[in-house]
Design an enzyme around this catalytic site. Structure first.
Site, PDB file in Angstrom:
ATOM      1  N   LYS A  13       0.836  -1.211   0.000  1.00  5.25           N
ATOM      2  CA  LYS A  13       0.000   0.000   0.000  1.00  5.25           C
ATOM      3  C   LYS A  13       0.869   1.260   0.000  1.00  5.25           C
ATOM      4  O   LYS A  13       0.644   2.179  -0.778  1.00  5.25           O
ATOM      5  CB  LYS A  13      -0.894   0.056   1.255  1.00  5.25           C
ATOM      6  CG  LYS A  13      -1.807  -1.125   1.443  1.00  5.25           C
ATOM      7  CD  LYS A  13      -2.656  -0.978   2.694  1.00  5.25           C
ATOM      8  CE  LYS A  13      -1.880  -1.105   3.987  1.00  5.25           C
ATOM      9  NZ  LYS A  13      -1.435  -2.471   4.311  1.00  5.25           N
ATOM     10  N   ARG A  88      -9.453   0.949   8.525  1.00  4.12           N
ATOM     11  CA  ARG A  88      -9.072  -0.431   8.844  1.00  4.12           C
ATOM     12  C   ARG A  88     -10.207  -1.156   9.547  1.00  4.12           C
ATOM     13  O   ARG A  88     -10.056  -2.325   9.891  1.00  4.12           O
ATOM     14  CB  ARG A  88      -7.857  -0.419   9.778  1.00  4.12           C
ATOM     15  CG  ARG A  88      -6.519  -0.711   9.089  1.00  4.12           C
ATOM     16  CD  ARG A  88      -5.463  -0.626  10.176  1.00  4.12           C
ATOM     17  NE  ARG A  88      -4.237  -1.286   9.868  1.00  4.12           N
ATOM     18  CZ  ARG A  88      -3.176  -0.711   9.324  1.00  4.12           C
ATOM     19  NH1 ARG A  88      -3.232   0.539   8.941  1.00  4.12           N
ATOM     20  NH2 ARG A  88      -2.060  -1.389   9.156  1.00  4.12           N
ATOM     21  N   ARG A 127      12.346  -7.446   4.389  1.00  3.64           N
ATOM     22  CA  ARG A 127      12.411  -6.039   4.790  1.00  3.64           C
ATOM     23  C   ARG A 127      13.306  -5.882   6.019  1.00  3.64           C
ATOM     24  O   ARG A 127      14.123  -4.972   6.083  1.00  3.64           O
ATOM     25  CB  ARG A 127      10.996  -5.535   5.080  1.00  3.64           C
ATOM     26  CG  ARG A 127      10.905  -4.053   5.346  1.00  3.64           C
ATOM     27  CD  ARG A 127       9.520  -3.523   5.098  1.00  3.64           C
ATOM     28  NE  ARG A 127       8.520  -4.132   5.965  1.00  3.64           N
ATOM     29  CZ  ARG A 127       7.228  -3.812   5.939  1.00  3.64           C
ATOM     30  NH1 ARG A 127       6.791  -2.945   5.064  1.00  3.64           N
ATOM     31  NH2 ARG A 127       6.376  -4.384   6.762  1.00  3.64           N
ATOM     32  N   ARG A 139      11.404  -2.079  11.714  1.00  4.91           N
ATOM     33  CA  ARG A 139      10.190  -1.640  12.405  1.00  4.91           C
ATOM     34  C   ARG A 139       9.902  -2.561  13.582  1.00  4.91           C
ATOM     35  O   ARG A 139      10.055  -3.785  13.467  1.00  4.91           O
ATOM     36  CB  ARG A 139       9.009  -1.675  11.423  1.00  4.91           C
ATOM     37  CG  ARG A 139       8.728  -0.339  10.791  1.00  4.91           C
ATOM     38  CD  ARG A 139       7.685  -0.425   9.732  1.00  4.91           C
ATOM     39  NE  ARG A 139       6.386  -0.897  10.212  1.00  4.91           N
ATOM     40  CZ  ARG A 139       5.264  -0.785   9.518  1.00  4.91           C
ATOM     41  NH1 ARG A 139       5.275  -0.205   8.330  1.00  4.91           N
ATOM     42  NH2 ARG A 139       4.129  -1.239   9.989  1.00  4.91           N
ATOM     43  N   ARG A 150      -0.782  -9.127  13.265  1.00  6.62           N
ATOM     44  CA  ARG A 150      -1.265  -8.096  12.323  1.00  6.62           C
ATOM     45  C   ARG A 150      -2.113  -8.734  11.222  1.00  6.62           C
ATOM     46  O   ARG A 150      -3.092  -8.157  10.761  1.00  6.62           O
ATOM     47  CB  ARG A 150      -0.082  -7.322  11.731  1.00  6.62           C
ATOM     48  CG  ARG A 150       0.564  -6.375  12.760  1.00  6.62           C
ATOM     49  CD  ARG A 150       1.928  -5.908  12.305  1.00  6.62           C
ATOM     50  NE  ARG A 150       1.887  -4.980  11.201  1.00  6.62           N
ATOM     51  CZ  ARG A 150       2.900  -4.792  10.342  1.00  6.62           C
ATOM     52  NH1 ARG A 150       4.013  -5.478  10.469  1.00  6.62           N
ATOM     53  NH2 ARG A 150       2.776  -3.925   9.370  1.00  6.62           N
TER      54      ARG A 150
HETATM   55  P1  AMP Z   1       0.809   0.555   8.950  1.00  2.33           P
HETATM   56  O1  AMP Z   1       2.018   1.404   8.805  1.00  2.33           O
HETATM   57  O2  AMP Z   1      -0.350   1.026   8.114  1.00  2.33           O
HETATM   58  O3  AMP Z   1       1.102  -0.922   8.753  1.00  2.33           O
HETATM   59  O4  AMP Z   1       0.313   0.697  10.462  1.00  2.33           O
HETATM   60  C1  AMP Z   1       1.145   0.325  11.543  1.00  2.33           C
HETATM   61  C2  AMP Z   1       0.318   0.197  12.823  1.00  2.33           C
HETATM   62  O5  AMP Z   1      -0.283   1.456  13.136  1.00  2.33           O
HETATM   63  C3  AMP Z   1      -0.852  -0.778  12.770  1.00  2.33           C
HETATM   64  O6  AMP Z   1      -0.451  -2.121  13.024  1.00  2.33           O
HETATM   65  C4  AMP Z   1      -1.747  -0.226  13.878  1.00  2.33           C
HETATM   66  O7  AMP Z   1      -1.246  -0.553  15.167  1.00  2.33           O
HETATM   67  C5  AMP Z   1      -1.577   1.282  13.694  1.00  2.33           C
HETATM   68  N1  AMP Z   1      -2.563   1.817  12.729  1.00  2.33           N
HETATM   69  C6  AMP Z   1      -2.295   2.402  11.527  1.00  2.33           C
HETATM   70  N2  AMP Z   1      -3.412   2.778  10.902  1.00  2.33           N
HETATM   71  C7  AMP Z   1      -4.430   2.417  11.711  1.00  2.33           C
HETATM   72  C8  AMP Z   1      -5.850   2.506  11.623  1.00  2.33           C
HETATM   73  N3  AMP Z   1      -6.444   3.032  10.535  1.00  2.33           N
HETATM   74  N4  AMP Z   1      -6.590   2.027  12.657  1.00  2.33           N
HETATM   75  C9  AMP Z   1      -6.014   1.512  13.757  1.00  2.33           C
HETATM   76  N5  AMP Z   1      -4.690   1.358  13.898  1.00  2.33           N
HETATM   77  C10 AMP Z   1      -3.889   1.812  12.889  1.00  2.33           C
END
Ligand code: AMP
Length: 195
Positions: A13, A88, A127, A139, A150
């Site tokens: 994404k 999400r 990664r 990360r 996740r």
């Molecule tokens: P990402 O970088 O999109 O993979 O997000 C990393 C982490 O941030 C996720 O595993 C969640 O803990 C938190 N997070 C990001 N976006 C959201 C969202 N829309 N709703 C809830 N938690 C989020």
């Protein structure tokens, strides 16, 4: 054009959102990036979210909806935006629809990037290796256990968006296992078709 990009962790994404930002000038609204920035800046919000993110759980709907609501009012979002990692949950998707409606806008297209679990696990391992080789810290949520969580969280909370956007006639699915330029081409074709 307001576009939602969703898919499991590691589906690409962020990579595709960045390419679209370069090509179409649409801002990338990544809640994950915004939350990581809050953690790095040690703000109250960052402190509240840090442990949740390390576990791979979702931070509350209220927090991310609040961040997006604030961001959507920015002048750079006037011509639309790419939502990367938001919504999400169904509650987030409904809130986003309400927010956009209140601005006289709507989601034009929701693209699901589809990738098998085995490929996602291999991408995560790669990664981590690449970041270590580059002298960077991987990360905190890129460990095998957190990735498993996740993925579970994705299938439980986020995959229902497939039906949500399908019911609105806005869903498109792209094979996220194709090479990056091919995925980008497929997305570009969908955007041009929706324009
Ligand atoms: P990402 O970088 O999109 O993979 O997000 C990393 C982490 O941030 C996720 O595993 C969640 O803990 C938190 N997070 C990001 N976006 C959201 C969202 N829309 N709703 C809830 N938690 C989020």
């Amino acid at each position: 054009m307001n576009l939602v990009l969703f898919g499991p962790p590691g589906a690409g994404k962020g990579t595709q959102a960045k390419l679209l930002t370069e090509q179409r000038g649409l801002p990338q609204l990544s809640t994950g990036d915004m939350l990581r920035a809050a953690i790095a800046a040690e703000t109250a919000l960052g402190l509240e979210c840090k442990a949740i993110m390390v576990r791979g759980d979702l931070v509350s709907d209220a927090i991310v909806i609040g961040i997006i609501a604030e961001r959507l009012g920015g002048p750079d979002c006037a011509g639309g935006a790419i939502f990367d990692g938001f919504p999400r949950t169904i509650a987030q998707a409904e809130a986003l629809d309400r927010l956009l409606n209140s601005l006289g806008k709507q989601i034009d297209l929701a693209i699901e990037l589809k990738v098998n679990d085995e490929v996602l696990i291999a991408r995560s391992e790669n990664r981590v290796k690449e970041m270590i080789a580059a002298g960077q810290a991987p990360r905190a949520d890129d460990t095998p256990e957190t990735l498993r969580n996740r993925l579970d969280v994705y299938y439980r909370n986020t995959a229902p968006l497939i039906a949500y956007y399908r019911n609105q006639g806005k869903l498109e699915t792209v094979d996220g296992m194709a090479p990056i330029p091919e995925v980008a081409k497929s997305i570009a074709a969908l955007l041009d078709g929706a324009a």
